[in-house]
Enzyme design. Structure first.
Site, PDB file in Angstrom:
ATOM      1  N   CYS A 107       0.960  -1.290   0.021  1.00 49.07           N
ATOM      2  CA  CYS A 107      -0.192  -0.157  -0.179  1.00 49.07           C
ATOM      3  C   CYS A 107       1.070   1.303   0.150  1.00 49.07           C
ATOM      4  CB  CYS A 107      -0.753  -0.021   1.217  1.00 49.07           C
ATOM      5  SG  CYS A 107      -1.826   1.430   1.432  1.00 49.07           S
ATOM      6  N   CYS A 118     -11.653  14.568   3.898  1.00 50.30           N
ATOM      7  CA  CYS A 118     -12.743  13.718   4.334  1.00 50.30           C
ATOM      8  C   CYS A 118     -12.850  13.603   5.501  1.00 50.30           C
ATOM      9  CB  CYS A 118     -12.384  12.443   3.605  1.00 50.30           C
ATOM     10  SG  CYS A 118     -12.349  12.351   1.866  1.00 50.30           S
ATOM     11  N   CYS A 121     -10.793  10.624   8.104  1.00 48.51           N
ATOM     12  CA  CYS A 121      -9.526  10.319   7.605  1.00 48.51           C
ATOM     13  C   CYS A 121      -8.440  11.089   8.230  1.00 48.51           C
ATOM     14  CB  CYS A 121      -9.366  10.401   6.039  1.00 48.51           C
ATOM     15  SG  CYS A 121      -8.017  10.138   5.576  1.00 48.51           S
TER      16      CYS A 121
HETATM   17  N1  SAH Z   1      -7.153   9.160  -1.094  1.00 46.12           N
HETATM   18  C1  SAH Z   1      -7.585   8.135  -1.682  1.00 46.12           C
HETATM   19  C2  SAH Z   1      -6.860   6.831  -1.305  1.00 46.12           C
HETATM   20  C3  SAH Z   1      -6.483   6.858   0.371  1.00 46.12           C
HETATM   21  S1  SAH Z   1      -7.340   6.189   1.433  1.00 46.12           S
HETATM   22  C4  SAH Z   1      -9.051   7.652  -1.403  1.00 46.12           C
HETATM   23  O1  SAH Z   1      -9.486   8.550  -0.527  1.00 46.12           O
HETATM   24  O2  SAH Z   1      -9.775   6.923  -1.815  1.00 46.12           O
HETATM   25  C5  SAH Z   1      -7.817   4.467   1.251  1.00 46.12           C
HETATM   26  C6  SAH Z   1      -9.257   4.262   1.668  1.00 46.12           C
HETATM   27  O3  SAH Z   1      -9.042   4.388   3.211  1.00 46.12           O
HETATM   28  C7  SAH Z   1     -10.159   5.334   1.088  1.00 46.12           C
HETATM   29  O4  SAH Z   1     -11.347   4.605   1.006  1.00 46.12           O
HETATM   30  C8  SAH Z   1     -10.508   5.792   2.357  1.00 46.12           C
HETATM   31  O5  SAH Z   1     -11.695   6.681   2.281  1.00 46.12           O
HETATM   32  C9  SAH Z   1     -10.445   4.991   3.426  1.00 46.12           C
HETATM   33  N2  SAH Z   1     -10.235   5.730   4.922  1.00 46.12           N
HETATM   34  C10 SAH Z   1      -9.875   6.867   5.336  1.00 46.12           C
HETATM   35  N3  SAH Z   1      -9.601   6.761   6.505  1.00 46.12           N
HETATM   36  C11 SAH Z   1     -10.296   5.818   7.059  1.00 46.12           C
HETATM   37  C12 SAH Z   1     -10.443   5.081   8.315  1.00 46.12           C
HETATM   38  N4  SAH Z   1     -10.168   5.972   9.495  1.00 46.12           N
HETATM   39  N5  SAH Z   1     -11.150   4.080   8.558  1.00 46.12           N
HETATM   40  C13 SAH Z   1     -11.246   3.377   7.684  1.00 46.12           C
HETATM   41  N6  SAH Z   1     -11.183   3.799   6.288  1.00 46.12           N
HETATM   42  C14 SAH Z   1     -10.603   4.918   6.175  1.00 46.12           C
HETATM   43 FE1  SF4 Z   2     -10.119  11.846   1.676  1.00 49.67          FE
HETATM   44 FE2  SF4 Z   2      -8.046  10.655   3.277  1.00 49.67          FE
HETATM   45 FE3  SF4 Z   2      -8.316  10.143   0.696  1.00 49.67          FE
HETATM   46 FE4  SF4 Z   2      -7.506  12.477   1.112  1.00 49.67          FE
HETATM   47  S1  SF4 Z   2      -6.589  10.520   1.919  1.00 49.67           S
HETATM   48  S2  SF4 Z   2      -9.060  11.728  -0.316  1.00 49.67           S
HETATM   49  S3  SF4 Z   2      -8.663  12.858   2.929  1.00 49.67           S
HETATM   50  S4  SF4 Z   2      -9.911   9.697   2.496  1.00 49.67           S
END
Ligand code: SAH
Ligand code: SF4
Length: 367
Positions: A107, A118, A121
């Site tokens: 990853c 988001c 996140c």
């Molecule tokens: N920025 C990209 C890829 C990185 S995050 C995206 O948003 O798709 C990889 C995955 O983990 C994404 O689906 C994201 O929304 C999710 N994710 C982010 N924070 C999380 C959390 N606290 N618990 C579970 N999944 C999470």
């Molecule tokens: Fe959203 Fe986190 Fe993915 Fe950025 S890394 S787009 S804040 S989920």
């Protein structure tokens, strides 16, 4: 005359060929050097025995092979391994290796921090620091291969790559595409397109560009079944709402190496996890060949969200499955080393403090 030293990890095959031609060298040199750098993990031009001595000397003066620097190497009790990479200015990104019976998934991060914010996140909560260079992105695969003992000839340790680390890959488009091209290149890592997955929060125009520039498997972070909720959880939705996102998914599938989109859906207790939400999802994705991957929320300090209880996730999955959608629930891996989705954080200092108390065992690479 001062010469600018270039990092060869920044070049995909086309860029390296162009660079050699600019230096008055034959284009096929690019292929040779690419193999040494990526297949065999060479960092020293003297190792490149099929390259003429004079060219090796010239390369030593004008180029370098500089991967990112790991400042911490942690192994989870479940075998998940995480490297914290120093990217300067007190920032760090993380690379996570997840071993499974029939595959090994790496990853990879694409940005230090993320601008998209988001709600659930932890990377988003840090804000945006900077884009990673192509060398820093492919350098994560380069480094993991070395650290896992791949020798270039033997069995693949890393069989799959997911761009699901820190950052939004499609917001760092050019560097991510250069790195993806190297992942797929037979002279570099030779992974099939189906085994390389880009995860995006849904930057619609960049999804179209990826389809044309370098189609790989695509995962889309959906996380909500209607615009009102998604506007809050994934704010980029205010710019590219669900109708446009679903249309972009359909367009992507015209050239995608897989015939489905993977929708990622984080399970947030009492927020997006009701039966009504599940039924809304079925209707929303009716015209998009897809699979669902439900991700139990991984908590982090002061996130303000809780993980949906297991029976709720099970029931939610059943509704999707009953509607004919292949649905899996992601097993949480590496959470004892904060390596689970959304737990990746970028402060070297903060990280050092937190992991020191939580990892069993810790393998220190450098402190
Ligand atoms: N920025 C990209 C890829 C990185 S995050 C995206 O948003 O798709 C990889 C995955 O983990 C994404 O689906 C994201 O929304 C999710 N994710 C982010 N924070 C999380 C959390 N606290 N618990 C579970 N999944 C999470
Ligand atoms: Fe959203 Fe986190 Fe993915 Fe950025 S890394 S787009 S804040 S989920």
């Amino acid at each position: 005359m001062e010469t600018h030293v270039v990092n060869l990890l920044d070049f995909d095959a086309d860029a390296l060929t162009e660079w050699f031609v600019q230096q008055g060298e034959k284009p096929f040199r690019a292929k040779q050097v690419l193999r040494w750098v990526h297949r065999f993990g060479a960092t020293d031009f003297e190792q490149m025995t099929d390259v003429a001595k004079s060219l090796r000397a010239k390369l030593a003066a004008t180029a370098c092979i500089t991967p990112p620097v790991p400042v911490r190497d942690s192994v989870s009790t479940d075998g998940t391994r995480k490297w914290l990479l120093d990217v300067g200015n007190g920032n760090a990104v993380e690379t996570v290796f997840i071993p499974e019976t029939n595959r090994g998934t790496l990853c990879i991060s694409s940005q230090a921090g993320c601008a998209l914010d988001c709600a659930f996140c932890s990377t988003g909560k840090q804000g945006f620091n900077r884009n990673l260079t192509a060398a820093e992105i492919i350098g994560q695969l380069w480094l993991a291969n070395r650290m896992l003992g791949a020798n270039g000839d033997g069995e693949r340790v890393i069989s799959n790559v997911v761009m699901m680390g820190m950052g939004e890959p499609l917001a760092n488009f050019d560097n991510v595409v250069s790195a993806l091209k190297l992942m797929l290149d037979d002279n570099a890592y030779g992974l099939s397109r189906r085994r390389v997955t880009v995860s995006t929060s849904g930057i619609v125009p960049a999804m179209d560009r990826l389809r044309d520039a370098c189609p790989t498997a695509l995962a889309v972070s959906l996380h909500a079944s209607n615009d009102a909720l998604r506007d809050k959880l994934v704010p980029i939705n205010q710019k590219y709402p669900l109708r446009e996102l679903m249309a972009a998914c359909r367009r992507y599938l015209e050239k995608a190496p897989r015939d489905f989109i993977t929708f990622e859906y984080v399970m947030l207790d009492g927020v997006n996890d009701s039966d009504v939400h599940a039924r809304e999802l079925v209707a929303l994705t009716r015209d998009v060949p897809c699979k669902f991957n439900l991700i139990p929320f991984n908590p982090f300090p002061s996130s303000g969200f809780d993980r949906s209880p297991a029976p709720r996730i099970k029931r939610f999955a059943e509704i999707l499955i009953d509607a004919g959608i292949v649905t899996t629930t992601r097993k949480t891996r590496g959470d004892d080393v904060d390596a689970a989705c959304g737990q990746l954080a970028g402060q070297v200092k903060d990280k050092t403090r937190r992991t020191a108390t939580r990892i069993v065992p810790v393998v220190e690479v450098r402190s």
